[in-house]
Write a protein that holds these residues in place. Structure first.
Motif, mmCIF file in Angstrom:
data_model
loop_
_atom_site.group_PDB
_atom_site.id
_atom_site.type_symbol
_atom_site.label_atom_id
_atom_site.label_comp_id
_atom_site.label_asym_id
_atom_site.label_seq_id
_atom_site.Cartn_x
_atom_site.Cartn_y
_atom_site.Cartn_z
ATOM 1 N N THR A 1 0.863 -1.174 0.000
ATOM 2 C CA THR A 1 0.000 0.000 0.000
ATOM 3 C C THR A 1 0.910 1.238 0.000
ATOM 4 O O THR A 1 2.121 1.120 0.206
ATOM 5 N N GLY B 1 -2.897 0.938 -4.911
ATOM 6 C CA GLY B 1 -3.731 1.915 -4.202
ATOM 7 C C GLY B 1 -3.556 3.289 -4.797
ATOM 8 O O GLY B 1 -3.315 3.451 -5.996
ATOM 9 N N GLY C 1 -5.277 2.471 0.325
ATOM 10 C CA GLY C 1 -4.516 1.253 0.095
ATOM 11 C C GLY C 1 -5.240 0.201 -0.706
ATOM 12 O O GLY C 1 -4.714 -0.904 -0.905
ATOM 13 N N THR C 2 -6.446 0.515 -1.196
ATOM 14 C CA THR C 2 -7.254 -0.495 -1.884
ATOM 15 C C THR C 2 -7.897 0.022 -3.167
ATOM 16 O O THR C 2 -8.873 -0.556 -3.636
ATOM 17 N N CYS C 3 -7.367 1.110 -3.731
ATOM 18 C CA CYS C 3 -7.995 1.719 -4.922
ATOM 19 C C CYS C 3 -9.470 1.986 -4.651
ATOM 20 O O CYS C 3 -10.357 1.561 -5.397
#
Length: 558
Positions: A232, A251, A281-283
């Motif tokens: 991330t 991300g 951190g996860t789009c």
């Protein structure tokens, strides 16, 4: 002896060695007592928020509580932002604020403000101390609370008369040196090991900030499994980006190959280590990350599990011991023949960020992307980069290649502008032998830039690099991308920041081309023994890699 002096001497025995803050009437007794307590180094800052950022970085790196001190009223409210940041960062900081004397509570005294309720939602503990005899024990309890379980900030509000009251000297400190026991069970480790063995190399690893505490174990696990590895933005630095298995960052402002690979259907096990799986951190919580995959989530904070994505298995505990036990069960011999050379060729075909690619800037124009890549190439071995908030962070995420021994930090969750400048100072105090390079922007500098004077006064040798594009770059480009127009005052008159730094008596240089920065100069700048200031002048017309953030804002309902 005054109650505050007794209390400060007691928390020295809890591991407190640094205090960051600004003196004022309601906390002057604290600073007077610190004159006689040589075990605590006092750093006088220019703004209380800076004190909290410095303390947070110091405590997060060392694991020891530190003090952030502010007066009653505005001093306390100035600390709130950095306290909220420490809460998201899980940093064990003791925020200590003054207060008017207890006998005038509610009568409208100068700078009177009940601060304890304001800190309550962003601390593990927030309290007012009314009885001087209880002050030492309360401070010890606060320190122990900050480092117990999941670390985090605490707040103590101390009225002036309570600080100055005379009390008996006695020892109350418990032994706080014992390590917190990890919470995972061996059966959990065994089950996860079997899942990983069954799936061979058909998996991927996503590393968050928490994985940085176990870099050696993470590297061994990735090579043992043959899993591709992404980090991330906050996890950047947990895995060397020059390694054949590295995909780079996933991300916000992530690398294309990381996003493409983690969204693919060619593998079916996702091992998430030390990440809260937040927006950046996860789009924006893209479901392609987990759809059709077995999600195994490891973290020491059970609260981060199942917030958005439902894990197949979880393991709660400290990352290092978890991975050590897991490697024991996986065995020494890899289940497949990992041809790292072949993997390296595959990664090279899709990577544009970890290779030495030559870019030709526009005529007479230095690009942010180019200078940040160049800074990474020229930085000394073991450099820790502290990156500030704004347009420049998206380039830094993509272009600062994390070589073995490098580290990267950014307060991206709470996202306070100027937190990079201030946090870098705390980080250098925590790791004095390590080169610390702060990369900031002119907008952040205008918020907390005077802390470079704090670094000079305290002889803290941070290399401050400020990218000057004469605008609030991230909001300017974000606004243009989202609304196709922008208020004119998002841009600013270009200020010669080099002259500003020199006026403060700080060694400063202006950079206008790549040749102005060399490995020899970077080494010299980081070894001066005093802060050095570098202003990088860029046009700022390039559009930063912030598309995922714009997509999120365009779909927002708030």
């Amino acid at each position: 002896m005054r109650a505050i002096e007794v209390g400060l001497r007691e928390i020295v025995r809890c591991g407190v060695t640094h205090a960051f803050g600004i003196p004022a009437g309601s906390v002057n007794a604290i600073y007077d007592a610190l004159l006689d307590i040589k075990e605590i180094k006092s750093v006088i800052v220019k703004h209380e928020a800076s004190a909290g950022y410095m303390a947070s970085a110091y405590s997060r790196i060392t694991g020891r509580p530190s003090l952030a001190i502010g007066s009653s009223g505005p001093g306390a409210t100035n600390l709130l932002t950095s306290c909220a940041n420490a809460f998201t960062e899980k940093s064990p900081v003791l925020f200590m604020t003054g207060s008017v004397p207890t006998h005038i509570f509610g009568k409208g005294g100068a700078q009177e403000l009940p601060a304890s309720p304001l800190f309550k939602s962003i601390t593990k503990l927030s309290m007012v101390i009314h009885n001087a005899a209880e002050l030492p024990g309360a401070l010890v309890h606060a320190c122990e609370t900050s480092i117990s379980g999941i670390p985090g900030p605490v707040h103590v509000e101390i009225p002036i008369n309570v600080q100055m009251a005379e009390i008996d000297l006695y020892s109350i400190v418990k032994d706080t040196s014992e390590n917190i026991e990890t919470q995972f069970s061996l059966s959990e480790i065994e089950e996860v090991a079997q899942i990983l063995l069954q799936h061979g190399s058909c998996g991927a690893i996503l590393l968050g900030y928490g994985a940085k505490s176990a870099k050696r174990h993470v590297l061994a696990l990735a090579e043992r499994l043959g899993f591709k590895v992404a980090t991330t933005p906050r996890g950047k630095g947990a895995f060397p980006e020059t390694h054949p298995l590295s995909l780079g960052v996933y991300g916000l402002a992530g690398h294309e190959q990381a996003i493409e690979y983690l969204h693919s259907k060619t593998w079916d096990v996702l091992l998430v280590i030390g990440s809260s799986l937040g927006e950046s951190g996860t789009c924006n919580w893209d479901k392609q990350l987990v759809d059709g995959k077995l999600l195994i989530h490891m973290d020491y904070d059970v609260e981060v599990f199942d917030r958005v994505f439902t894990p197949f298995r979880t393991i709660t505990g400290h990352i290092g011991p978890i991975l050590a036990e897991l490697m024991e069960r996986l065995g020494e011999k890899p289940p497949i023949d990992i041809a790292l050379q072949e993997i390296a060729v595959t990664v090279e075909e899709v990577s544009m960020s970890v290779q030495e690619v030559e870019f030709v800037p526009e005529v007479d124009t230095l690009r942010t992307r180019d200078i940040l890549r160049h800074i990474g190439e020229c930085s000394p071995e073991g450099t820790k980069f502290y990156v500030d908030i704004g347009e420049l962070m998206t380039y830094a995420i993509q272009e600062l290649t994390m070589k073995p021994g490098f580290d990267f930090d950014i307060n991206i969750h709470f996202g306070g502008m100027g937190s990079g400048i201030t946090s870098a100072i705390g980080a250098k105090l925590a790791e004095p032998e390590r080169p610390v390079v702060c990369i900031s922007g002119d907008g952040c500098f205008f918020m907390h830039g005077m802390e470079i004077l704090t670094a000079k006064e305290a002889k803290i040798p941070v290399l401050f690099i400020v990218i000057n594009n004469a605008r609030l770059g991230m909001v300017y480009h974000g606004h243009m991308l989202q609304y196709q127009r922008c208020p004119s005052n998002f841009s600013q008159e270009r200020i010669n920041l080099t002259e500003v730094a020199r006026s403060l008596g700080i060694e400063a240089y202006q950079v206008r081309c790549l040749a102005d920065v060399t490995a020899e100069r970077m080494l010299q700048w980081t070894q001066k023994g005093l802060p050095v200031f570098i202003e990088v002048v860029v046009a700022g017309n390039e559009i930063p890699p912030m598309g995922e953030r714009v997509k999120f804002l365009q779909g927002a309902t708030y």
